[in-house]
Write a protein that holds these residues in place. Sequence first.
Motif, PDB file in Angstrom:
ATOM      1  N   ASN A  80      72.960 120.078 -75.709  1.00 42.75           N
ATOM      2  CA  ASN A  80      72.076 120.438 -76.821  1.00 42.75           C
ATOM      3  C   ASN A  80      71.202 119.265 -77.231  1.00 42.75           C
ATOM      4  N   LEU A  81      70.765 118.499 -76.248  1.00 42.71           N
ATOM      5  CA  LEU A  81      69.878 117.372 -76.497  1.00 42.71           C
ATOM      6  C   LEU A  81      68.547 117.624 -75.806  1.00 42.71           C
ATOM      7  N   ASN A  82      67.560 116.911 -76.254  1.00 47.68           N
ATOM      8  CA  ASN A  82      66.264 116.956 -75.586  1.00 47.68           C
ATOM      9  C   ASN A  82      66.102 115.633 -74.849  1.00 47.68           C
ATOM     10  N   LEU A  83      66.596 115.636 -73.607  1.00 44.20           N
ATOM     11  CA  LEU A  83      66.631 114.398 -72.832  1.00 44.20           C
ATOM     12  C   LEU A  83      65.346 114.277 -72.032  1.00 44.20           C
ATOM     13  N   ARG A  84      64.547 113.316 -72.402  1.00 40.65           N
ATOM     14  CA  ARG A  84      63.321 113.043 -71.660  1.00 40.65           C
ATOM     15  C   ARG A  84      63.098 111.536 -71.676  1.00 40.65           C
ATOM     16  N   GLY A  85      62.940 110.987 -70.512  1.00 44.96           N
ATOM     17  CA  GLY A  85      62.705 109.554 -70.447  1.00 44.96           C
ATOM     18  C   GLY A  85      63.844 108.844 -69.737  1.00 44.96           C
ATOM     19  N   THR A  86      64.294 107.750 -70.336  1.00 52.33           N
ATOM     20  CA  THR A  86      65.270 106.883 -69.677  1.00 52.33           C
ATOM     21  C   THR A  86      66.569 106.857 -70.455  1.00 52.33           C
ATOM     22  N   VAL A  87      67.685 106.906 -69.714  1.00 47.70           N
ATOM     23  CA  VAL A  87      69.017 106.761 -70.292  1.00 47.70           C
ATOM     24  C   VAL A  87      69.540 105.388 -69.905  1.00 47.70           C
ATOM     25  N   THR A  88      70.080 104.674 -70.887  1.00 49.61           N
ATOM     26  CA  THR A  88      70.648 103.349 -70.638  1.00 49.61           C
ATOM     27  C   THR A  88      72.170 103.469 -70.621  1.00 49.61           C
ATOM     28  N   VAL A  89      72.779 102.905 -69.594  1.00 46.48           N
ATOM     29  CA  VAL A  89      74.229 103.024 -69.411  1.00 46.48           C
ATOM     30  C   VAL A  89      74.809 101.640 -69.163  1.00 46.48           C
ATOM     31  N   GLN A  90      75.959 101.364 -69.811  1.00 46.06           N
ATOM     32  CA  GLN A  90      76.686 100.127 -69.562  1.00 46.06           C
ATOM     33  C   GLN A  90      78.090 100.467 -69.074  1.00 46.06           C
ATOM     34  N   ASN A  91      78.466  99.859 -67.960  1.00 47.24           N
ATOM     35  CA  ASN A  91      79.820 100.038 -67.438  1.00 47.24           C
ATOM     36  C   ASN A  91      80.767  99.189 -68.266  1.00 47.24           C
ATOM     37  N   LEU A  92      81.770  99.816 -68.869  1.00 52.15           N
ATOM     38  CA  LEU A  92      82.695  99.095 -69.742  1.00 52.15           C
ATOM     39  C   LEU A  92      83.913  98.547 -68.998  1.00 52.15           C
ATOM     40  N   GLY A  93      84.005  98.804 -67.718  1.00 54.11           N
ATOM     41  CA  GLY A  93      85.197  98.356 -66.997  1.00 54.11           C
ATOM     42  C   GLY A  93      84.860  97.706 -65.670  1.00 54.11           C
TER      43      GLY A  93
END
Length: 231
Positions: free
Chosen positions: A50-63
Motif C-alpha cells: 500500500n505504498l507508492n514506490l517510485r524512484g530509489t530504495v536505499t537498503v543497508q545490510n545489518l548483518g
Amino acid sequence: MFEKFVEARETFDFPVSGTFLYIMEAPAAGLLVKAGETVQTLYARDQISNLNLRGTVTVQNLGDAGWVRVRYGFGQFEPSPENLGVKVREMPPVKVESLPAVTVESLPAVNVEALPAVKISKLPRVKFENGQTVAVYAKNPLNVRPVQPSHWQTQTLTLDENGRAEMEANAARLSMTITPAAEVTAYPSTDDAEADTNGLTITQAFETSITGGLVFVGEAKTTINIVELCA
C-alpha cells in the motif's frame, strides 16, 4: 525483481516502481529499508505494501555478507510456495565413504545383427599334441615345408616268458616297419592286452605311422624287428 550479493554492513540503492516490496531472501540480521518516508527493518519473507514506490530504495545490510532478493510491483502480492523458499546457489561438498557392493544376477539378451570384418595379420605359435588333427581351409594355396627325416633307428624286441613285450612311444617317429619272426598281436595299451581288445594281428612286415607305445603278445621268445624313421 532485484538480486545482489552484498557485503557485511553494505549500503546500496536500487530503483523500484510499484505498490509493494517483498523480501524473498536476506541475511539473518535483516535489512534496513528506506522507501520514501518509510524506514523499516525487514527480514526474509517480510513485505511492505500500500505504498507508492517510485524512484530509489536505499537498503543497508545489518548483518553478514549474503544474498538479497527483493520482489516489487503493483497490486497486492501474495507469496506462493514457489517464492517462499530460499534460492540455493551452491551445494556443500558431499563426501561418500563407501558404496555398497552391487551383485548382477543376470543380464538381458543381446541380439547382434552383424559384426565388423576382422583382419588378422599375425597368429601366435601353436603346438599340437600327439594324435591331434588339423583341418586347414584357404582360398589361396598354402606353402607347406615338408618335414625332412633326419635318421633311422632300429631295435629288436623279444617276447618274455609270458609272451609279452612293450615298445615305448616316440613323438619324433614318422613311420616304422614291424617285422615279427612269428605271429604276434599288437595292442595300444596294457589294459587292452589284458582285456584282449583293440588288438592287431601281425604275421609279416607291417608299416605304420603310429607314434604311441605298443604292447606285443605272442609265443614266448619270439623276436620282433622294428625299423623307425624319425624326424
